[in-house]
Design a protein around this motif. Sequence first.
Motif, short mmCIF file in Angstrom:
data_model
loop_
_atom_site.label_atom_id
_atom_site.label_comp_id
_atom_site.label_asym_id
_atom_site.label_seq_id
_atom_site.Cartn_x
_atom_site.Cartn_y
_atom_site.Cartn_z
N ALA A 56 1.03 -1.23 -0.10
CA ALA A 56 0.28 -0.17 0.00
C ALA A 56 0.92 1.18 0.05
CB ALA A 56 -0.74 0.06 1.34
N ALA A 57 0.46 2.05 -0.56
CA ALA A 57 1.05 3.59 -0.42
C ALA A 57 1.29 3.94 0.73
CB ALA A 57 0.49 4.45 -1.52
N ARG A 58 2.29 4.77 0.94
CA ARG A 58 2.63 5.32 2.31
C ARG A 58 1.89 6.43 2.16
NH1 ARG A 58 8.91 5.03 2.13
NH2 ARG A 58 8.34 5.77 -0.01
N VAL A 59 1.26 7.03 3.43
CA VAL A 59 0.48 8.28 3.48
C VAL A 59 1.39 9.20 4.52
CG1 VAL A 59 -1.52 9.45 4.10
CG2 VAL A 59 -1.61 7.07 2.99
N VAL B 247 1.35 8.97 -0.68
CA VAL B 247 0.02 10.12 -0.67
C VAL B 247 0.33 11.00 0.30
CG1 VAL B 247 -2.01 10.36 -0.09
CG2 VAL B 247 -1.58 8.53 -1.72
N ILE B 248 0.40 12.26 0.15
CA ILE B 248 0.44 13.40 1.38
C ILE B 248 -0.91 13.85 1.70
CG2 ILE B 248 1.71 15.53 1.67
CD1 ILE B 248 3.83 14.96 0.20
N ASP C 215 -5.66 15.23 -0.12
CA ASP C 215 -4.83 14.28 -0.28
C ASP C 215 -4.33 14.43 -1.88
OD1 ASP C 215 -5.34 13.14 2.07
OD2 ASP C 215 -6.34 11.59 1.31
N VAL C 216 -3.03 14.22 -2.07
CA VAL C 216 -2.17 14.32 -3.08
C VAL C 216 -1.42 13.08 -3.54
CG1 VAL C 216 -2.17 16.81 -3.24
CG2 VAL C 216 -0.31 15.56 -2.43
N PRO D 153 15.19 14.75 7.81
CA PRO D 153 15.15 12.95 7.85
C PRO D 153 13.59 12.25 7.73
CG PRO D 153 16.58 14.07 9.75
CD PRO D 153 15.40 15.22 9.03
N HIS D 154 12.53 12.87 8.47
CA HIS D 154 11.34 12.00 8.25
C HIS D 154 10.77 11.97 6.94
CE1 HIS D 154 9.54 16.15 8.81
NE2 HIS D 154 8.42 15.69 8.13
N LEU D 155 11.33 12.78 6.08
CA LEU D 155 10.85 12.78 4.45
C LEU D 155 11.90 12.14 3.51
CD1 LEU D 155 9.39 16.57 4.16
CD2 LEU D 155 8.16 14.46 4.64
#
Length: 118
Positions: free
Chosen positions: A5-8, A45-46, A58-59, A35-37
């Motif tokens: 699954a895509a990470r959100v 997904v963001i 959501d993008v 670092p968290h990115l």
Amino acid sequence: MTETAARVYELNLYRRYFDLISARRKRVEVRVRYPHLEDLAASDVIRFRIKGTDETCDVLVKRVTSYDGFEALLDGEGASNVNPSATREEQLANIRSIYPPEKEKLGALAIEIELLGP
């Protein structure tokens, strides 16, 4: 074959940028290379949230490109893709008002995005 699954990622966003994204006018989001990115990648997904509200959008992340700083990012991505309603100089001033010099030294991320949903 196993599909993952895509990470959100959930990130806060100022109203003026949120409105540009939700109107499909802003195609590149700017962030410091925190670092968290570091694992952020295409197909993630963001979920952008206006801080202190329940408003979200959501993008889909289409691409992530690293730059040494904000000037290089604006030159490489094209200022109109980052914020079509401000000049390059205005954008640079706005970004630097959000992120002080010590944050810019971490590097900059250009995140190409596409709004999900209607």
